[in-house]
Design a protein around this motif. Structure first.
Motif, PDB file in Angstrom:
ATOM      1  N   ALA A 105       3.499  -8.189  -0.199  1.00 47.11           N
ATOM      2  CA  ALA A 105       2.666  -8.841   0.495  1.00 47.11           C
ATOM      3  C   ALA A 105       1.195  -8.498   0.663  1.00 47.11           C
ATOM      4  CB  ALA A 105       3.283  -8.853   1.982  1.00 47.11           C
ATOM      5  N   VAL A 182       0.567  -5.817   8.219  1.00 48.58           N
ATOM      6  CA  VAL A 182       1.871  -5.776   7.864  1.00 48.58           C
ATOM      7  C   VAL A 182       2.797  -4.625   8.678  1.00 48.58           C
ATOM      8  CG1 VAL A 182       3.739  -5.668   5.812  1.00 48.58           C
ATOM      9  CG2 VAL A 182       1.301  -6.771   5.660  1.00 48.58           C
ATOM     10  N   LEU A 208       2.082 -10.163   9.566  1.00 50.72           N
ATOM     11  CA  LEU A 208       3.093 -10.445   9.143  1.00 50.72           C
ATOM     12  C   LEU A 208       4.382  -9.392   9.303  1.00 50.72           C
ATOM     13  CD1 LEU A 208       4.790 -12.162   6.766  1.00 50.72           C
ATOM     14  CD2 LEU A 208       4.186 -10.307   5.229  1.00 50.72           C
ATOM     15  N   VAL A 273       8.940 -12.084   7.205  1.00 51.56           N
ATOM     16  CA  VAL A 273      10.023 -12.190   5.705  1.00 51.56           C
ATOM     17  C   VAL A 273      10.963 -11.168   5.899  1.00 51.56           C
ATOM     18  CG1 VAL A 273       8.014 -12.915   4.295  1.00 51.56           C
ATOM     19  CG2 VAL A 273       8.239 -10.444   4.593  1.00 51.56           C
ATOM     20  N   SER A 276      11.255  -9.925  -0.543  1.00 51.10           N
ATOM     21  CA  SER A 276      10.070 -10.017  -1.461  1.00 51.10           C
ATOM     22  C   SER A 276      10.026 -11.571  -2.043  1.00 51.10           C
ATOM     23  CB  SER A 276       9.763  -9.252  -2.511  1.00 51.10           C
ATOM     24  OG  SER A 276      10.879  -9.081  -3.468  1.00 51.10           O
ATOM     25  N   VAL A 279       7.805 -13.844   0.184  1.00 54.29           N
ATOM     26  CA  VAL A 279       6.603 -13.700   0.484  1.00 54.29           C
ATOM     27  C   VAL A 279       5.522 -14.653   0.140  1.00 54.29           C
ATOM     28  CG1 VAL A 279       4.635 -12.130  -0.175  1.00 54.29           C
ATOM     29  CG2 VAL A 279       6.707 -11.232   0.376  1.00 54.29           C
ATOM     30  N   GLU A 282       6.030 -17.673   2.534  1.00 48.84           N
ATOM     31  CA  GLU A 282       5.558 -17.409   3.917  1.00 48.84           C
ATOM     32  C   GLU A 282       4.032 -17.044   4.108  1.00 48.84           C
ATOM     33  OE1 GLU A 282       5.804 -16.639   7.857  1.00 48.84           O
ATOM     34  OE2 GLU A 282       7.047 -17.812   6.634  1.00 48.84           O
ATOM     35  N   LEU A 283       3.505 -16.500   3.154  1.00 47.31           N
ATOM     36  CA  LEU A 283       1.980 -16.266   3.340  1.00 47.31           C
ATOM     37  C   LEU A 283       1.233 -17.565   3.082  1.00 47.31           C
ATOM     38  CD1 LEU A 283       1.244 -13.151   0.879  1.00 47.31           C
ATOM     39  CD2 LEU A 283       1.252 -13.540   3.346  1.00 47.31           C
TER      40      LEU A 283
END
Length: 294
Positions: A105, A182, A208, A273, A276, A279, A282-283
């Motif tokens: 991320a 994060v 996140l 999330v 991976s 990622v 979701e971003l």
């Protein structure tokens, strides 16, 4: 030694085709739109333009819609804020190490910033201390940031305490940055909420959360589990118990709801999330929600 940034770029190519990457680029570019640009001139509205850029006073005088145009005055500074406590060395909901998902991320956001000519810095740490690397440009610098997060996160790290890293930013970072946080599944608290409100008043903030492994109920693997925070054990036969699973789900749900409410009250755009593979999508959603909220 394989480059962490090259791994990130390879996964970006796997999980998103060119059009999707372009859309993600566009969402990133829109985060600061109108906030760090100087007014240049007006032009006629073209279908597809953002209606937020319409100059309504000039439109009323002219008789048809006019759009404000801007020129960039400086590069943006993106500050990656990473939890590198031992909680991030545990497994995620999808079975990956949370550290690996965090690197993915952070790498995606850092690489997007690099592609847009922005500079990227890092603040990371745990309860035992906070480290910072000043913002710079370039892929070698971004690789250094990812290496710092990767090498700092282990079961020997101190307990996670993202408040310490956020407090460091509040005390030491001047100007207006894009903060990308994060973190582990952080529990809400009044002191954290007050700190987040302070940061949100000065910066753009994206958050996140990387979800913990589901140790009870359907998430039970039939093996004993232990908490990396305090080494407490959860025997497999207890994790399989319906009563334990129900209590676990209730506690997790209450913690998640409290964290979501805290971030929402602080005006911070949030996402989560489990692995991976999620990622990129979701971003994209996180940036889109932030743009719409702004």
């Amino acid at each position: 030694m394989t480059s962490l940034l090259q791994r990130v770029k390879a996964k970006m190519a796997i999980f998103a085709h060119r059009k999707a990457r372009g859309m993600l680029d566009g969402e990133y570019g829109s985060v600061f739109r109108g906030r760090s640009l100087d007014f240049d001139d007006l032009r006629a509205y073209i279908p597809g333009d953002d209606v937020r850029d319409i100059d309504w006073k000039a439109t009323a005088r002219f008789g048809s819609p006019l759009i404000k145009r801007y020129v960039a005055v400086r590069r943006q500074t993106v500050l990656l804020i990473a939890d590198t406590g031992r909680g991030m060395a545990a497994e995620s909901r999808d079975g990956e190490t949370k550290k690996d998902i965090a690197v993915m991320a952070l790498g995606v956001v850092g690489y997007l910033a690099h592609r847009h000519g922005d500079v990227v810095g890092l603040v990371c740490g745990d309860r035992n201390g906070t480290r910072s690397i000043p913002a710079k440009a370039g892929e070698p610098h971004l690789e250094r940031l990812l290496r710092e997060v990767d090498s700092s996160t282990s079961l020997d790290s101190g307990p996670s305490r993202i408040e310490d890293q956020l407090e460091y930013v509040a005390r030491n970072v001047k100007g207006r940055f894009l903060l990308f946080v994060v973190s582990d599944e952080h529990a809400a608290g009044p002191d954290t909420e007050q700190l987040l409100r302070r940061l949100r008043a000065q910066h753009e903030v994206l958050w996140l959360t990387i979800r913990d492994a589901d140790l009870a109920g359907e998430g039970n693997t039939g093996q004993d589990a232990f908490s990396v925070a305090d080494s407490s054990m959860l025997p497999a036969h207890l994790a399989a118990s319906p009563a334990v699973a129900a209590a676990y789900a209730k506690a997790t749900g209450e913690r998640d709801a409290a964290r979501h409410a805290m971030l929402r009250r602080a005006g911070i755009t949030q996402g989560h999330v489990t692995g991976s593979s999620a990622v990129m999508t979701e971003l994209f959603a996180l940036l889109e929600r932030h743009r719409r909220a702004g």
